[in-house]
Design an enzyme around this catalytic site. Sequence first.
Site, PDB file in Angstrom:
ATOM      1  N   ARG A  95       1.020  -0.881  -0.447  1.00  0.00           N
ATOM      2  CA  ARG A  95      -0.137   0.467   0.017  1.00  0.00           C
ATOM      3  C   ARG A  95       1.012   1.193  -0.266  1.00  0.00           C
ATOM      4  O   ARG A  95       0.777   1.790   0.724  1.00  0.00           O
ATOM      5  CB  ARG A  95      -1.150  -0.050   0.894  1.00  0.00           C
ATOM      6  CG  ARG A  95      -0.507   0.062   2.529  1.00  0.00           C
ATOM      7  CD  ARG A  95      -0.621   0.493   3.869  1.00  0.00           C
ATOM      8  NE  ARG A  95      -0.414   0.114   5.017  1.00  0.00           N
ATOM      9  CZ  ARG A  95      -0.804   0.248   6.166  1.00  0.00           C
ATOM     10  NH1 ARG A  95      -1.891   1.142   6.050  1.00  0.00           N
ATOM     11  NH2 ARG A  95      -0.572  -0.801   7.332  1.00  0.00           N
ATOM     12  N   ASP A 255      11.620  -7.566   7.231  1.00  0.00           N
ATOM     13  CA  ASP A 255      10.864  -6.612   6.746  1.00  0.00           C
ATOM     14  C   ASP A 255      10.966  -5.294   7.201  1.00  0.00           C
ATOM     15  O   ASP A 255      10.627  -3.744   5.842  1.00  0.00           O
ATOM     16  CB  ASP A 255       9.575  -6.987   5.502  1.00  0.00           C
ATOM     17  CG  ASP A 255       8.548  -7.614   6.369  1.00  0.00           C
ATOM     18  OD1 ASP A 255       8.435  -8.168   7.512  1.00  0.00           O
ATOM     19  OD2 ASP A 255       7.846  -6.378   6.398  1.00  0.00           O
ATOM     20  N   ASN A 256      11.264  -5.019   8.511  1.00  0.00           N
ATOM     21  CA  ASN A 256      10.866  -3.620   9.136  1.00  0.00           C
ATOM     22  C   ASN A 256      12.013  -3.907  10.433  1.00  0.00           C
ATOM     23  O   ASN A 256      11.956  -3.213  10.499  1.00  0.00           O
ATOM     24  CB  ASN A 256       9.685  -4.090  10.070  1.00  0.00           C
ATOM     25  CG  ASN A 256       8.606  -3.890   9.515  1.00  0.00           C
ATOM     26  OD1 ASN A 256       8.239  -3.276   8.561  1.00  0.00           O
ATOM     27  ND2 ASN A 256       7.743  -4.568   9.897  1.00  0.00           N
TER      28      ASN A 256
HETATM   29  P1  AMP Z   1       3.510  -4.142   8.014  1.00  0.00           P
HETATM   30  O1  AMP Z   1       3.999  -5.161   9.547  1.00  0.00           O
HETATM   31  O2  AMP Z   1       2.661  -2.736   8.634  1.00  0.00           O
HETATM   32  O3  AMP Z   1       4.906  -3.998   7.792  1.00  0.00           O
HETATM   33  O4  AMP Z   1       3.256  -4.197   6.515  1.00  0.00           O
HETATM   34  C1  AMP Z   1       3.558  -5.670   6.373  1.00  0.00           C
HETATM   35  C2  AMP Z   1       3.441  -6.308   4.289  1.00  0.00           C
HETATM   36  O5  AMP Z   1       1.438  -5.876   5.304  1.00  0.00           O
HETATM   37  C3  AMP Z   1       3.982  -5.443   4.425  1.00  0.00           C
HETATM   38  O6  AMP Z   1       3.723  -5.642   2.771  1.00  0.00           O
HETATM   39  C4  AMP Z   1       2.311  -4.167   3.718  1.00  0.00           C
HETATM   40  O7  AMP Z   1       2.822  -2.894   3.017  1.00  0.00           O
HETATM   41  C5  AMP Z   1       1.347  -5.206   3.992  1.00  0.00           C
HETATM   42  N1  AMP Z   1       0.144  -4.481   4.216  1.00  0.00           N
HETATM   43  C6  AMP Z   1       0.304  -3.665   5.314  1.00  0.00           C
HETATM   44  N2  AMP Z   1      -1.266  -3.424   5.043  1.00  0.00           N
HETATM   45  C7  AMP Z   1      -1.489  -3.359   4.613  1.00  0.00           C
HETATM   46  C8  AMP Z   1      -3.060  -2.692   3.304  1.00  0.00           C
HETATM   47  N3  AMP Z   1      -3.619  -2.183   4.153  1.00  0.00           N
HETATM   48  N4  AMP Z   1      -3.093  -3.207   2.465  1.00  0.00           N
HETATM   49  C9  AMP Z   1      -2.026  -3.526   1.597  1.00  0.00           C
HETATM   50  N5  AMP Z   1      -1.036  -4.344   1.840  1.00  0.00           N
HETATM   51  C10 AMP Z   1      -0.687  -3.875   3.169  1.00  0.00           C
HETATM   52 MG    MG Z   2       6.272  -2.805   6.906  1.00  0.00          MG
END
Ligand code: AMP
Ligand code: MG
Length: 488
Positions: A95, A255-256
Amino acid sequence: MREQGRTTMEFDNSYAQDLQGLYVPWQGQPWPDPQLVLLNSDLARSLGLDLAFLKSDEGTAMLSGHALPEDARPLAQAYAGHQFGGFSPQLGDGRAILVGEVIDPRGKRWDLHLKGSGRTPFARGGDGRAVLGPVLREYLISEAMAALGVPTTRALAACTTGDRVLRQNGLEPGAVLARVASSHLRVGTFQFFAARGEVEKLRLLLDYTLARHDPDLVGTPDAALGLLERVAERQARLVAQWMGLGFIHGVMNTDNTTISGETIDYGPCAFMDRYDPATVFSSIDHSGRYSYANQPVIAQWNLARLAEALLPLIDPSESRAIARATKVMESMADMYRKAWLDVFARKLALPAPDAELIEALHKLWDGREVDFTSFFRALPAALKGDDAPVLHLFAKTDGVSDWLARWRAQIADPAQAITQIEAVNPLYIPRNHLVEEALQAASFDDDLSLFQTLLARVQEPYTPVLGMERYAAPALKEAPAVVTYCGT
Ligand code: AMP
Ligand code: MG
């Protein structure tokens, strides 16, 4: 960009040029009514950006991803990653988009990235959206971290989109965060090529990364091992700083975890109120994997994943590569320990790190409901002969006066120590109950005033402001525990 009367912005595109296979070209989504809600003017100025442009309709269109400058090369980045210990070979910006890179007046390169800019080919089941509450949360907490001297991505702007998006509590205002980072290269970026066995691409990624973050290692014989060591150092120091502030990231997936050593992705993070090493805020962290006390262990686990990805570049012989990487991984424990002792020695104004005294203090806090942030700001009183403000913070006080006496014995110049304590330990942090109330008002009552007040406080975290005592005080004991969420 700096010419008078120009109504666009120019970007550099080194990532798009150099790293084929690590992204898809992608645009933001057009919105019904994009509006600029917050602009970080200080940051914009330090990047040499044109404030008048950023505040214009074209600026809002760019900052929200609604319409990007025609010559930009926006893209969604691909990466892999271990999430809660399980490996996903294909994650990526689901996103978000990288608009491009900005070169600041000192020649330093920065990514401009939009979060909440619509679905991308990496969105999987997600809606590609972000909503105002979490966007403001990231804005606030990343700005607090920057003010506290912690390496972090920065918030440049927050925009609303003019539509509403469904979340746990119903429909919320759609929003986009524009953030700036020294890069978005992650441990998971290396894992992406490593998992596919694409060693030549991995080498290109290494060269690109070194040019951006460790130019002195370019062309050196042990560059991959050198990078591993640098990331170990940066992450060890970063997590030590988090520990010194009671900051809990909440989702330390690979990934973070950045290569730059900047804190990234302020989803489920929060600051610990009462000291408890097992503290977790995230709704999905049932096992406490990313608890306060586990953060250094996880940082080392994440470094081991980077080491694995880099093995083919470290040495052509796998066994030698493993032996060499293992040495670096083992040294990270010492790097962390040193950084952690330095952080707490500074917070306590000790002339030199005293492991025994610092560890005794952590034992003293344990199980006694001590407000972590308030403790340090109560120390000056104890140097002026009044232990009561410190003692009041403890549910059980046995041993506290003894510890204070041992600590005081190490302080040669109390006046100077007080100055240091007040310059190093924040009075104002984004306390959970204050963050919640500010985000509620912004998301559901269209009222940004509480948010603005809190933002102003955490941007100057060390300086007491008359009338703002509430912003330095812990939540009431009976306040409900805060739960945080990923992917909001
Ligand atoms: P995060 O744990 O927030 O770092 O997200 C992990 C993965 O999920 C990353 O690849 C984000 O881009 C994806 N992601 C999180 N929220 C959304 C969303 N609402 N729509 C699409 N992808 C998402
Ligand atoms: Mg992330």
